[in-house]
Design a protein around this motif. Sequence first.
Motif, PDB file in Angstrom:
ATOM      1  N   PHE A  20       0.812  -1.211   0.000  1.00 48.01           N
ATOM      2  CA  PHE A  20       0.000   0.000   0.000  1.00 48.01           C
ATOM      3  C   PHE A  20       0.854   1.274   0.000  1.00 48.01           C
ATOM      4  O   PHE A  20       0.320   2.371  -0.112  1.00 48.01           O
ATOM      5  CB  PHE A  20      -0.900   0.034   1.245  1.00 48.01           C
ATOM      6  CG  PHE A  20      -2.003  -0.979   1.257  1.00 48.01           C
ATOM      7  CD1 PHE A  20      -3.313  -0.617   0.985  1.00 48.01           C
ATOM      8  CD2 PHE A  20      -1.756  -2.302   1.573  1.00 48.01           C
ATOM      9  CE1 PHE A  20      -4.340  -1.542   1.012  1.00 48.01           C
ATOM     10  CE2 PHE A  20      -2.763  -3.242   1.607  1.00 48.01           C
ATOM     11  CZ  PHE A  20      -4.064  -2.869   1.319  1.00 48.01           C
ATOM     12  N   VAL A  21       2.178   1.161   0.179  1.00 43.93           N
ATOM     13  CA  VAL A  21       3.023   2.336   0.393  1.00 43.93           C
ATOM     14  C   VAL A  21       3.499   2.939  -0.930  1.00 43.93           C
ATOM     15  O   VAL A  21       3.960   2.220  -1.822  1.00 43.93           O
ATOM     16  CB  VAL A  21       4.240   1.981   1.272  1.00 43.93           C
ATOM     17  CG1 VAL A  21       5.095   3.228   1.527  1.00 43.93           C
ATOM     18  CG2 VAL A  21       3.781   1.391   2.598  1.00 43.93           C
ATOM     19  N   TYR A  22       3.404   4.281  -1.023  1.00 40.78           N
ATOM     20  CA  TYR A  22       3.814   5.013  -2.216  1.00 40.78           C
ATOM     21  C   TYR A  22       5.221   5.573  -2.048  1.00 40.78           C
ATOM     22  O   TYR A  22       5.642   5.909  -0.944  1.00 40.78           O
ATOM     23  CB  TYR A  22       2.834   6.154  -2.506  1.00 40.78           C
ATOM     24  CG  TYR A  22       1.459   5.677  -2.880  1.00 40.78           C
ATOM     25  CD1 TYR A  22       1.115   5.465  -4.210  1.00 40.78           C
ATOM     26  CD2 TYR A  22       0.506   5.411  -1.905  1.00 40.78           C
ATOM     27  CE1 TYR A  22      -0.149   5.012  -4.558  1.00 40.78           C
ATOM     28  CE2 TYR A  22      -0.756   4.952  -2.240  1.00 40.78           C
ATOM     29  CZ  TYR A  22      -1.083   4.756  -3.564  1.00 40.78           C
ATOM     30  OH  TYR A  22      -2.335   4.296  -3.906  1.00 40.78           O
ATOM     31  N   ASP A  23       5.918   5.704  -3.154  1.00 37.84           N
ATOM     32  CA  ASP A  23       7.272   6.252  -3.140  1.00 37.84           C
ATOM     33  C   ASP A  23       7.216   7.736  -3.474  1.00 37.84           C
ATOM     34  O   ASP A  23       7.445   8.162  -4.603  1.00 37.84           O
ATOM     35  CB  ASP A  23       8.146   5.503  -4.152  1.00 37.84           C
ATOM     36  CG  ASP A  23       9.614   5.885  -4.034  1.00 37.84           C
ATOM     37  OD1 ASP A  23       9.972   6.572  -3.051  1.00 37.84           O
ATOM     38  OD2 ASP A  23      10.402   5.491  -4.915  1.00 37.84           O
ATOM     39  N   ALA A  24       6.874   8.527  -2.478  1.00 38.46           N
ATOM     40  CA  ALA A  24       6.784   9.979  -2.638  1.00 38.46           C
ATOM     41  C   ALA A  24       7.750  10.634  -1.658  1.00 38.46           C
ATOM     42  O   ALA A  24       7.864  10.198  -0.509  1.00 38.46           O
ATOM     43  CB  ALA A  24       5.356  10.462  -2.372  1.00 38.46           C
TER      44      ALA A  24
END
Length: 557
Positions: free
Chosen positions: A347-351
């Motif tokens: 679920f984790v985004y690379d922002a």
Amino acid sequence: MKKSKIALLGAVCFASGAFITKVTEDKLTVAMLQDAQRVIGLNFTDAQLDSTISELESFQENYEVLRKQELPNSVAPALVFNPIPVGYTFETEKSTFEVERPQQVKLPKKREDLAFYTLPQLAELVRTQQISSEELTKFYLSRLKKYGPTLECVTTLTEELALQQARKADQEIKAGKYKGMLHGIPFGVKDLLSTRKYKTTWGAMPYKDQVIDEDATVVQRLQDAGGVLVAKLTLGALAMGDVWNGGKTRSPWDITKGSSGSSAGSAAAVAAGLLPYAIGTETLGSIVSPSTACGTTGLRPTFGRVSRHGAMALSWSMDKIGPIARSAEDCAIVFNAIYGPDGKDQFVYDAPFNYNQSINPKKLRVGYLKDDFAKEYGFAGNDKATLQALRNAGVELVPISLPDLPARELTLTISVEGAAAFDELSRSGRDSLLVAQHKNAWPNIFRSARFIPAVEYLQAQRVRTLLIQQMQEKLKDVDVYLSPSFASNNLVVTNLTGHPCVVVPNGFQKNGMPTTITFIGKLFGEAELLSFARFYQGMTSHDEQHPNMNFNKKKRS
């Protein structure tokens, strides 16, 4: 819908859009389905219901097969929640994280004052070796042992591990291998995050002896940054409220009152100076609410910012992990260590998180929920004073409103996902071991959720999509907006859409309990959000107020 008595032959239940029976030898009948459909407000004819029986019986067989498949709480559903509106893009270029190092920090003459130093202050003392990590760790362990039992905020002290980590930190720092502002600094985590060799109780009697022998990603990342884990902290059982299997966590401002929840121990421990910071989680207010009851600063990040690997799942599409600390900048320091993908939580985004001196808080576009601030409530003066302080500082506040869509109705999401996460607990009857057994407690919520059709759950998620899109439209002209922390609609909406928030102290009620104000940012906008909250805290001294620790003069309820 008005509840009516329902006599269902064979103990018919409704789960995931299909009917099941506990007495498998009893055949489904039209009469059973007539009663069952009233629970969900449907009105199919007898002929239509009769036609469904063979399919429903087939579903029953499928359920029995699926229930034999072991599903630990850590297994997420294949459906992944996406909080990003259509057409939305987030920043991709990463810049250097910057926090100004405080000048000429000295040990206080009165050692107890050290308990309320900020992270930059403590970090400078450790970096300059005015105090060793081992000394600092023993200092906080002593406070945890002294005040923890009264506040009922600790499930497990990790003393042996903490002293090992502190001594290692001291060796590294003396060797010139300083890792940053968390190096050698003690911390605690909400006891739904797994830790090697120590219990992870989830605050609940059925799991009081549970050991999940791995470090959650958040725990590992803080330890990699040189942090010293000193305590597992209380949470309301299975992440609701402040009542856990060992008691009720108290607010250090008044120990006759609970600390709220569910990050009850994290907020109470930080407010009382038992730890400089702690990790909490939020699904629907579990960082905001205890931070308000305890007068701490809490960050609820954007959904998908921080890995939940090793964390108890309650709602896969709403759970979020964030820090509770003394200030917005302290939260920024901790968040910088824990955010980002880990290859384990899909679920984790690379922002990026570009918190640095290039952000000018006065140039941010700031909104406020005009209608909520116009309401009359006991501490409205504190919230209006916050608005006025910002206006006096040259901030133009633009009135905004939230989308006009049903939001509270969408919280059935938590009921459904929670019932799935704790399916075995309900079906085994071990939910009877939970301390809270009232109508609004988890056992009844999980049972009730079995009657929510899969179709209605998915329809709710479709409305949630509309909410996400409309929220994007509402916030197109602002970077940050303010809301009274009591504003439940804002709390519900932003938890459903996944927007980040920072809650900070802004005064006290007449009864001496603290109040807070909530700042909400754009998706993945934690850098601007925390910078603006820091700007506000720089104008006020609310975050520098601390409770009277003479608990002996007070009696618990």
